[in-house]
Design a protein around this motif. Structure first.
Motif, PDB file in Angstrom:
ATOM      1  N   ILE A  67      70.642 -62.437 -87.168  1.00  0.00           N
ATOM      2  CA  ILE A  67      70.486 -62.248 -85.722  1.00  0.00           C
ATOM      3  C   ILE A  67      70.444 -63.603 -85.035  1.00  0.00           C
ATOM      4  O   ILE A  67      69.695 -64.493 -85.439  1.00  0.00           O
ATOM      5  CB  ILE A  67      69.179 -61.491 -85.389  1.00  0.00           C
ATOM      6  N   GLU A  68      71.226 -63.748 -83.965  1.00  0.00           N
ATOM      7  CA  GLU A  68      71.178 -64.968 -83.161  1.00  0.00           C
ATOM      8  C   GLU A  68      69.991 -64.892 -82.212  1.00  0.00           C
ATOM      9  O   GLU A  68      69.620 -63.820 -81.762  1.00  0.00           O
ATOM     10  CB  GLU A  68      72.475 -65.112 -82.364  1.00  0.00           C
ATOM     11  N   LYS A  69      69.423 -66.033 -81.892  1.00  0.00           N
ATOM     12  CA  LYS A  69      68.276 -66.074 -80.976  1.00  0.00           C
ATOM     13  C   LYS A  69      68.621 -65.397 -79.649  1.00  0.00           C
ATOM     14  O   LYS A  69      69.676 -65.595 -79.094  1.00  0.00           O
ATOM     15  CB  LYS A  69      67.836 -67.512 -80.742  1.00  0.00           C
ATOM     16  N   GLY A  70      67.712 -64.563 -79.168  1.00  0.00           N
ATOM     17  CA  GLY A  70      67.878 -63.878 -77.902  1.00  0.00           C
ATOM     18  C   GLY A  70      68.786 -62.658 -77.959  1.00  0.00           C
ATOM     19  O   GLY A  70      68.876 -61.911 -76.991  1.00  0.00           O
ATOM     20  N   ASP A 104      65.912 -65.484 -93.911  1.00  0.00           N
ATOM     21  CA  ASP A 104      67.299 -65.048 -93.683  1.00  0.00           C
ATOM     22  C   ASP A 104      67.518 -64.440 -92.298  1.00  0.00           C
ATOM     23  O   ASP A 104      68.646 -64.067 -91.965  1.00  0.00           O
ATOM     24  CB  ASP A 104      67.710 -64.019 -94.745  1.00  0.00           C
ATOM     25  N   HIS A 105      66.469 -64.319 -91.487  1.00  0.00           N
ATOM     26  CA  HIS A 105      66.616 -63.681 -90.173  1.00  0.00           C
ATOM     27  C   HIS A 105      67.673 -64.361 -89.308  1.00  0.00           C
ATOM     28  O   HIS A 105      68.444 -63.686 -88.627  1.00  0.00           O
ATOM     29  CB  HIS A 105      65.279 -63.644 -89.433  1.00  0.00           C
ATOM     30  N   ASP A 106      67.712 -65.707 -89.327  1.00  0.00           N
ATOM     31  CA  ASP A 106      68.678 -66.428 -88.498  1.00  0.00           C
ATOM     32  C   ASP A 106      70.115 -66.108 -88.898  1.00  0.00           C
ATOM     33  O   ASP A 106      71.021 -66.161 -88.069  1.00  0.00           O
ATOM     34  CB  ASP A 106      68.450 -67.938 -88.565  1.00  0.00           C
ATOM     35  N   LEU A 142      64.340 -55.955 -90.089  1.00  0.00           N
ATOM     36  CA  LEU A 142      63.607 -57.208 -89.905  1.00  0.00           C
ATOM     37  C   LEU A 142      62.329 -57.248 -90.732  1.00  0.00           C
ATOM     38  O   LEU A 142      61.861 -58.324 -91.106  1.00  0.00           O
ATOM     39  CB  LEU A 142      63.306 -57.434 -88.423  1.00  0.00           C
ATOM     40  N   ARG A 143      61.784 -56.092 -91.021  1.00  0.00           N
ATOM     41  CA  ARG A 143      60.612 -56.040 -91.895  1.00  0.00           C
ATOM     42  C   ARG A 143      61.016 -56.282 -93.357  1.00  0.00           C
ATOM     43  O   ARG A 143      60.271 -56.881 -94.124  1.00  0.00           O
ATOM     44  CB  ARG A 143      59.929 -54.678 -91.757  1.00  0.00           C
ATOM     45  N   ALA A 202      79.125 -64.056 -93.914  1.00  0.00           N
ATOM     46  CA  ALA A 202      78.484 -64.860 -92.867  1.00  0.00           C
ATOM     47  C   ALA A 202      78.737 -64.284 -91.470  1.00  0.00           C
ATOM     48  O   ALA A 202      78.026 -64.620 -90.528  1.00  0.00           O
ATOM     49  CB  ALA A 202      78.980 -66.306 -92.933  1.00  0.00           C
ATOM     50  N   GLU A 203      79.740 -63.429 -91.318  1.00  0.00           N
ATOM     51  CA  GLU A 203      80.043 -62.818 -90.027  1.00  0.00           C
ATOM     52  C   GLU A 203      79.270 -61.528 -89.773  1.00  0.00           C
ATOM     53  O   GLU A 203      79.296 -61.008 -88.665  1.00  0.00           O
ATOM     54  CB  GLU A 203      81.546 -62.547 -89.897  1.00  0.00           C
ATOM     55  N   PHE A 204      78.607 -60.987 -90.792  1.00  0.00           N
ATOM     56  CA  PHE A 204      77.849 -59.757 -90.595  1.00  0.00           C
ATOM     57  C   PHE A 204      76.672 -60.038 -89.671  1.00  0.00           C
ATOM     58  O   PHE A 204      76.082 -61.115 -89.700  1.00  0.00           O
ATOM     59  CB  PHE A 204      77.333 -59.200 -91.923  1.00  0.00           C
ATOM     60  N   ASN A 205      76.335 -59.052 -88.856  1.00  0.00           N
ATOM     61  CA  ASN A 205      75.290 -59.233 -87.862  1.00  0.00           C
ATOM     62  C   ASN A 205      74.495 -57.940 -87.745  1.00  0.00           C
ATOM     63  O   ASN A 205      75.086 -56.856 -87.643  1.00  0.00           O
ATOM     64  CB  ASN A 205      75.941 -59.606 -86.522  1.00  0.00           C
TER      65      ASN A 205
END
Length: 189
Positions: free
Chosen positions: A180-183, A175-177, A168-169, A20-23
């Motif tokens: 990556i956090e918004k902004g 699962d995008h959220d 992202l493609r 859950a910490e991976f970004n």
């Protein structure tokens, strides 16, 4: 202490990685800064670019796995194979991180044969295009032909952007959220 601080300010425990910490921004940024072959190439050439080019070699259904096949190196670094053989504890940490990454991406536990082959094709291509001329054999490349395309190294910002765009493609939009956090893309990438 087994915790590292990432580019986006997360804390990753190397001994007990939490998927859950991976970004995605952390991964793309770090991989774009890590040189393949511990920097012994003619030009700086990143793990991020290697990953994108590897993903382009496989069919669509294997591209996510190929893109992220070295993503654990964003947290463990890229250690050359001869050194890995001398560091069994490192290999164990790397395996743990890779397993957590595969869980986070819903990938099979074991790397597929097609991704392994694409990784070797990239290695042969990188040797041809980026490494000093050397006639000594690399046993892992016996029977492996390099890709026809010549590698032109990208700047780190380009490599990170290409990695993120492809990810992202390929990552399901639902699962995008998680990745990556918004902004965040505009603020840090």
């Amino acid at each position: 202490m087994s915790v590292i601080l990432t580019y986006t300010g997360r804390h990753i425990d190397l001994l007990s990685p939490n998927p859950a910490e991976f970004n995605l921004v952390d991964i793309a940024h770090a991989l774009s800064q890590i040189n393949r072959f511990t920097g012994h190439t003619a030009y700086p050439y990143s793990v991020a670019q290697h990953s994108v080019l590897c993903a382009r070699l496989v069919p669509q259904e294997h591209q996510l796995e190929a893109l992220f096949h070295d993503a654990h190196e964003a947290y463990t670094g890229d250690v050359t194979s001869p050194l890995k053989a001398l560091l069994p504890d490192y290999r164990e940490l790397e395996d743990r991180m890779e397993c957590a990454m595969r869980v986070a991406l819903h990938l099979p536990a074991v790397k597929s044969a097609i991704v392994k082959h694409a990784d070797l094709v990239m290695l042969a291509t990188e040797r041809r295009d980026l490494m000093p001329q050397d006639s000594s054999p690399w046993n892992c490349l016996v029977g492996i032909e390099p890709d026809y395309a010549v590698i032109n190294p990208w700047q780190p910002t380009v490599a990170a952007a290409e990695f993120i765009t492809m990810a992202l493609r390929l990552i399901p939009e639902a699962d995008h959220d998680m990745w990556i956090e918004k902004g965040q893309l505009h603020a840090r990438a």
